[in-house]
Design a protein around this motif. Sequence first.
Motif, PDB file in Angstrom:
ATOM      1  N   THR A 228      33.872  -2.743 -65.620  1.00  0.00           N
ATOM      2  CA  THR A 228      32.530  -2.511 -65.085  1.00  0.00           C
ATOM      3  C   THR A 228      31.756  -1.561 -66.002  1.00  0.00           C
ATOM      4  N   PRO A 229      31.497  -2.004 -67.242  1.00  0.00           N
ATOM      5  CA  PRO A 229      30.745  -1.150 -68.155  1.00  0.00           C
ATOM      6  C   PRO A 229      29.287  -1.019 -67.722  1.00  0.00           C
ATOM      7  N   GLY A 230      28.648  -0.054 -68.268  1.00  0.00           N
ATOM      8  CA  GLY A 230      27.229   0.170 -67.992  1.00  0.00           C
ATOM      9  C   GLY A 230      26.961   1.645 -67.835  1.00  0.00           C
TER      10      GLY A 230
ATOM     11  N   SER B  99      30.779   3.009 -71.348  1.00  0.00           N
ATOM     12  CA  SER B  99      31.199   1.778 -72.027  1.00  0.00           C
ATOM     13  C   SER B  99      32.560   1.258 -71.566  1.00  0.00           C
TER      14      SER B  99
ATOM     15  N   ASN C 179      23.949   1.754 -70.459  1.00  0.00           N
ATOM     16  CA  ASN C 179      23.384   0.417 -70.624  1.00  0.00           C
ATOM     17  C   ASN C 179      23.060  -0.135 -69.235  1.00  0.00           C
TER      18      ASN C 179
ATOM     19  N   GLU D 246      21.426  -2.821 -68.251  1.00  0.00           N
ATOM     20  CA  GLU D 246      21.677  -4.259 -68.066  1.00  0.00           C
ATOM     21  C   GLU D 246      23.148  -4.525 -67.752  1.00  0.00           C
ATOM     22  N   LYS D 247      24.047  -3.887 -68.499  1.00  0.00           N
ATOM     23  CA  LYS D 247      25.483  -4.050 -68.225  1.00  0.00           C
ATOM     24  C   LYS D 247      25.853  -3.442 -66.873  1.00  0.00           C
TER      25      LYS D 247
ATOM     26  N   GLN E 223      25.010  -5.985 -64.300  1.00  0.00           N
ATOM     27  CA  GLN E 223      25.994  -7.066 -64.337  1.00  0.00           C
ATOM     28  C   GLN E 223      27.293  -6.632 -63.668  1.00  0.00           C
ATOM     29  N   SER E 224      27.710  -5.405 -63.934  1.00  0.00           N
ATOM     30  CA  SER E 224      28.947  -4.886 -63.345  1.00  0.00           C
ATOM     31  C   SER E 224      28.822  -4.765 -61.832  1.00  0.00           C
TER      32      SER E 224
ATOM     33  N   LYS F 108      29.210  -8.083 -60.358  1.00  0.00           N
ATOM     34  CA  LYS F 108      30.611  -8.493 -60.481  1.00  0.00           C
ATOM     35  C   LYS F 108      31.451  -7.938 -59.325  1.00  0.00           C
TER      36      LYS F 108
END
Length: 93
Positions: A23-25, A28, A64, A66-67, A70-71, A74
Amino acid sequence: VSIDEKVHDGDWILDNECRVIATPGHTSGHISLYFPRLKSVIAGDAAVIENHELLIANPHFCLNVEKAEQSLRKIKDLKAENYYCYHGGTFTL
């Protein structure tokens, strides 16, 4: 601190009771831990609870955004009943 074991997204640990979820963001190399039998996710800093909703941590503190988004999707897609967040406590469906 020395590393005892390297883990990767999708790895099963703790006698196959827990799945590692990358689960980056926020950072990292951040991971969350999913316990299917317990229907629970330890989200760490991948999520916070605000107004009875799971959200990404303050975007100003994400490496980040955006990441991070996404995480969050997820771990939400796991459809767990309980999410344990470092900042904000427990979210229960």
